[in-house]
Enzyme design. Sequence first.
Site, PDB file in Angstrom:
ATOM      1  N   ARG A   1      25.080 -27.161 -10.444  1.00  0.00           N
ATOM      2  CA  ARG A   1      25.517 -25.784 -10.157  1.00  0.00           C
ATOM      3  C   ARG A   1      24.467 -24.994  -9.374  1.00  0.00           C
ATOM      4  O   ARG A   1      24.315 -23.785  -9.574  1.00  0.00           O
ATOM      5  CB  ARG A   1      25.875 -25.039 -11.447  1.00  0.00           C
ATOM      6  CG  ARG A   1      27.030 -25.642 -12.228  1.00  0.00           C
ATOM      7  CD  ARG A   1      28.343 -25.439 -11.482  1.00  0.00           C
ATOM      8  NE  ARG A   1      29.478 -25.683 -12.344  1.00  0.00           N
ATOM      9  CZ  ARG A   1      30.203 -24.724 -12.942  1.00  0.00           C
ATOM     10  NH1 ARG A   1      29.921 -23.464 -12.740  1.00  0.00           N
ATOM     11  NH2 ARG A   1      31.213 -25.032 -13.698  1.00  0.00           N
TER      12      ARG A   1
ATOM     13  N   ARG B   1      26.239 -18.242  -8.886  1.00  0.00           N
ATOM     14  CA  ARG B   1      26.095 -16.794  -9.075  1.00  0.00           C
ATOM     15  C   ARG B   1      24.684 -16.291  -9.311  1.00  0.00           C
ATOM     16  O   ARG B   1      24.441 -15.099  -9.207  1.00  0.00           O
ATOM     17  CB  ARG B   1      26.993 -16.344 -10.233  1.00  0.00           C
ATOM     18  CG  ARG B   1      28.465 -16.368  -9.846  1.00  0.00           C
ATOM     19  CD  ARG B   1      29.338 -16.438 -11.078  1.00  0.00           C
ATOM     20  NE  ARG B   1      29.163 -17.740 -11.724  1.00  0.00           N
ATOM     21  CZ  ARG B   1      29.860 -18.150 -12.774  1.00  0.00           C
ATOM     22  NH1 ARG B   1      30.752 -17.348 -13.316  1.00  0.00           N
ATOM     23  NH2 ARG B   1      29.664 -19.334 -13.298  1.00  0.00           N
TER      24      ARG B   1
ATOM     25  N   ARG C   1      30.661 -15.059  -1.744  1.00  0.00           N
ATOM     26  CA  ARG C   1      31.774 -15.154  -2.689  1.00  0.00           C
ATOM     27  C   ARG C   1      32.657 -13.907  -2.598  1.00  0.00           C
ATOM     28  O   ARG C   1      33.872 -13.977  -2.651  1.00  0.00           O
ATOM     29  CB  ARG C   1      31.185 -15.331  -4.089  1.00  0.00           C
ATOM     30  CG  ARG C   1      32.092 -15.165  -5.252  1.00  0.00           C
ATOM     31  CD  ARG C   1      32.957 -16.382  -5.479  1.00  0.00           C
ATOM     32  NE  ARG C   1      33.692 -16.223  -6.714  1.00  0.00           N
ATOM     33  CZ  ARG C   1      34.707 -15.381  -6.877  1.00  0.00           C
ATOM     34  NH1 ARG C   1      35.115 -14.652  -5.863  1.00  0.00           N
ATOM     35  NH2 ARG C   1      35.314 -15.284  -8.028  1.00  0.00           N
TER      36      ARG C   1
ATOM     37  N   ASP D   1      35.169 -27.643  -6.524  1.00  0.00           N
ATOM     38  CA  ASP D   1      35.296 -27.633  -7.985  1.00  0.00           C
ATOM     39  C   ASP D   1      36.043 -28.882  -8.434  1.00  0.00           C
ATOM     40  O   ASP D   1      36.840 -29.435  -7.673  1.00  0.00           O
ATOM     41  CB  ASP D   1      36.024 -26.377  -8.474  1.00  0.00           C
ATOM     42  CG  ASP D   1      35.774 -26.156  -9.959  1.00  0.00           C
ATOM     43  OD1 ASP D   1      34.728 -25.584 -10.299  1.00  0.00           O
ATOM     44  OD2 ASP D   1      36.598 -26.604 -10.777  1.00  0.00           O
TER      45      ASP D   1
ATOM     46  N   TYR E   1      41.362 -29.796 -19.137  1.00  0.00           N
ATOM     47  CA  TYR E   1      41.810 -28.523 -18.538  1.00  0.00           C
ATOM     48  C   TYR E   1      43.303 -28.567 -18.212  1.00  0.00           C
ATOM     49  O   TYR E   1      44.017 -27.576 -18.345  1.00  0.00           O
ATOM     50  CB  TYR E   1      41.022 -28.208 -17.268  1.00  0.00           C
ATOM     51  CG  TYR E   1      39.570 -27.867 -17.542  1.00  0.00           C
ATOM     52  CD1 TYR E   1      39.203 -26.588 -17.954  1.00  0.00           C
ATOM     53  CD2 TYR E   1      38.575 -28.822 -17.401  1.00  0.00           C
ATOM     54  CE1 TYR E   1      37.872 -26.281 -18.213  1.00  0.00           C
ATOM     55  CE2 TYR E   1      37.242 -28.527 -17.662  1.00  0.00           C
ATOM     56  CZ  TYR E   1      36.899 -27.252 -18.069  1.00  0.00           C
ATOM     57  OH  TYR E   1      35.596 -26.948 -18.340  1.00  0.00           O
TER      58      TYR E   1
HETATM   59  O1  CP3 Z   1      26.948 -27.734  -8.446  1.00  0.00           O
HETATM   60  C1  CP3 Z   1      27.276 -27.032  -7.482  1.00  0.00           C
HETATM   61  O2  CP3 Z   1      26.594 -26.068  -7.083  1.00  0.00           O
HETATM   62  C2  CP3 Z   1      28.512 -27.426  -6.714  1.00  0.00           C
HETATM   63  C3  CP3 Z   1      29.705 -26.723  -7.051  1.00  0.00           C
HETATM   64  C4  CP3 Z   1      30.383 -26.920  -8.398  1.00  0.00           C
HETATM   65  C5  CP3 Z   1      31.130 -25.887  -9.014  1.00  0.00           C
HETATM   66  N1  CP3 Z   1      31.738 -26.391 -10.107  1.00  0.00           N
HETATM   67  C6  CP3 Z   1      31.246 -24.511  -8.507  1.00  0.00           C
HETATM   68  C7  CP3 Z   1      31.753 -23.448  -9.389  1.00  0.00           C
HETATM   69  C8  CP3 Z   1      30.499 -28.044  -9.204  1.00  0.00           C
HETATM   70  C9  CP3 Z   1      29.855 -29.420  -9.060  1.00  0.00           C
HETATM   71  C10 CP3 Z   1      31.371 -27.706 -10.288  1.00  0.00           C
HETATM   72  C11 CP3 Z   1      31.786 -28.664 -11.337  1.00  0.00           C
HETATM   73  C12 CP3 Z   1      32.604 -28.185 -12.451  1.00  0.00           C
HETATM   74  N2  CP3 Z   1      33.634 -27.297 -12.412  1.00  0.00           N
HETATM   75  C13 CP3 Z   1      32.511 -28.705 -13.760  1.00  0.00           C
HETATM   76  C14 CP3 Z   1      31.587 -29.803 -14.225  1.00  0.00           C
HETATM   77  C15 CP3 Z   1      30.181 -29.357 -14.354  1.00  0.00           C
HETATM   78  C16 CP3 Z   1      29.928 -28.395 -15.469  1.00  0.00           C
HETATM   79  O3  CP3 Z   1      29.375 -27.328 -15.175  1.00  0.00           O
HETATM   80  O4  CP3 Z   1      30.245 -28.713 -16.616  1.00  0.00           O
HETATM   81  C17 CP3 Z   1      33.479 -28.037 -14.544  1.00  0.00           C
HETATM   82  C18 CP3 Z   1      33.741 -28.239 -16.012  1.00  0.00           C
HETATM   83  C19 CP3 Z   1      34.190 -27.149 -13.664  1.00  0.00           C
HETATM   84  C20 CP3 Z   1      35.344 -26.270 -14.003  1.00  0.00           C
HETATM   85  C21 CP3 Z   1      35.029 -24.838 -13.824  1.00  0.00           C
HETATM   86  N3  CP3 Z   1      34.759 -24.237 -12.620  1.00  0.00           N
HETATM   87  C22 CP3 Z   1      34.955 -23.861 -14.841  1.00  0.00           C
HETATM   88  C23 CP3 Z   1      35.187 -24.114 -16.325  1.00  0.00           C
HETATM   89  C24 CP3 Z   1      34.640 -22.649 -14.211  1.00  0.00           C
HETATM   90  C25 CP3 Z   1      34.541 -21.296 -14.864  1.00  0.00           C
HETATM   91  C26 CP3 Z   1      33.295 -21.162 -15.628  1.00  0.00           C
HETATM   92  C27 CP3 Z   1      32.190 -20.758 -14.711  1.00  0.00           C
HETATM   93  O5  CP3 Z   1      31.151 -21.427 -14.682  1.00  0.00           O
HETATM   94  O6  CP3 Z   1      32.400 -19.741 -14.027  1.00  0.00           O
HETATM   95  C28 CP3 Z   1      34.475 -22.904 -12.833  1.00  0.00           C
HETATM   96  C29 CP3 Z   1      34.123 -21.926 -11.780  1.00  0.00           C
HETATM   97  C30 CP3 Z   1      33.028 -22.283 -10.813  1.00  0.00           C
HETATM   98  N4  CP3 Z   1      32.820 -23.502 -10.243  1.00  0.00           N
HETATM   99  C31 CP3 Z   1      32.055 -21.366 -10.300  1.00  0.00           C
HETATM  100  C32 CP3 Z   1      31.261 -22.089  -9.406  1.00  0.00           C
HETATM  101  C33 CP3 Z   1      30.128 -21.575  -8.560  1.00  0.00           C
HETATM  102  C34 CP3 Z   1      31.968 -19.877 -10.625  1.00  0.00           C
HETATM  103  C35 CP3 Z   1      33.116 -19.176  -9.994  1.00  0.00           C
HETATM  104  C36 CP3 Z   1      32.768 -17.956  -9.201  1.00  0.00           C
HETATM  105  O7  CP3 Z   1      31.853 -17.947  -8.366  1.00  0.00           O
HETATM  106  O8  CP3 Z   1      33.499 -16.981  -9.374  1.00  0.00           O
END
Ligand code: CP3
Length: 350
Positions: free
Chosen positions: A33, A37, A46, A83, A159
């Site tokens: 990640r 943010r 964003r 994602d 999910y």
């Molecule tokens: O790692 C990186 O920087 C690359 C991008 C990336 C994102 N999500 C961007 C993201 C990667 C590799 C993921 C993987 C992901 N997504 C996982 C597995 C890794 C982990 O963290 O467990 C999972 C379970 C998800 C599903 C997901 N996406 C959830 C549950 C959420 C909401 C919770 C949260 O962290 O906000 C997201 C949103 C998400 N994915 C954001 C980002 C940057 C935040 C959204 C935003 O900017 O508004």
Amino acid sequence: MEEAARNSATGTKPLLRVLERERQKIPPVWMMRQAGRYLPEYRAVREKAGSFLNLCFNSELAAEVTLQPVRRFGFDAAILFSDILVVPLALGRKVEFGAGEGPRLEPITDGEALAALRESIDQEMLVPVYETVAKVKAELDSKTALIGFCGAPWTVATYMVAGEATPDQGPARLFAYRDPDNFQKLIDRLVQASTDYLVGQFNAGAECVQIFDTWAGVLGPEEFMHWCIEPTAKIIKGLRQQVPGAKVIGFPRGVGFQAWRYAKLTGVSAIGFDWTFDRKVIADRFQSELPVQGNVDPVALLAGGAALMREVDDVLKTLGKGPLIFNLGHGILPETPIAHVEEMLKRVRG
Ligand code: CP3
């Protein structure tokens, strides 16, 4: 000959060298990640994109946020900005990310919902993601690797079944116990979809991939074998039929010593550990078999100071003697100060 071809393909990128089982004096570093943010420049893009999914499917902006942490910190790898839930989207499910909340999907509660899934992913829909990969690849220097990714079928299924994030993945576990035949169909569909998606990323320029199995840790040994190890092994086998020698980092979070069977049976090139795993055991039992990745506690990174330095030093001291990719044990928390990331990197590289 083959050796020469391989060396020119992986060049001198430290992360790819480690995936070839070659220890680097200073371990390559990236963070799960890392685009997100905690970075003001991410928050600005964003906002411009409007919604999270708009950002994922706008290859120009997605490439920009992929590169932001690499520019700022000089990480050894960029990870594609996208994602894990674009796969259900490309299988025809509705997926939304509300402002400030987790994802929302139409839950899959029965065989009927399953029947409505596409047979295979809509590759047309994913073209912007592949374009992001290509754009990022063109911008990276000769030292920085490009990582693609997908979610493991089990984690994505949690999910899809619940329709949202759940504390214990109860809905998917219940579905799997009550109706294993239909759950198997869902997992099989995700195996095919994930394989096709990863092949697409390699074809666009990804140099290795990570499979995120964030929720692997809630399953008992038999379920873990069946819903995590077997599907992951199928993905890796299918991927390598189309991309020979494809390098895959597996991240089965929270599985404790079941990681051993995962490492032995899935075919992963390297395995990522969360911070709860005993580092001495990782070094003695795992690192002699394959490269390892991890595993600083993201909360120690948030805390900074002495606690962070202790974590960083312990990872370096315990895991630094073998092939190591330095990383966190899970994603960076949004409230993490940038100065703490800088301190961590200084310590690793110092
Ligand atoms: O790692 C990186 O920087 C690359 C991008 C990336 C994102 N999500 C961007 C993201 C990667 C590799 C993921 C993987 C992901 N997504 C996982 C597995 C890794 C982990 O963290 O467990 C999972 C379970 C998800 C599903 C997901 N996406 C959830 C549950 C959420 C909401 C919770 C949260 O962290 O906000 C997201 C949103 C998400 N994915 C954001 C980002 C940057 C935040 C959204 C935003 O900017 O508004």
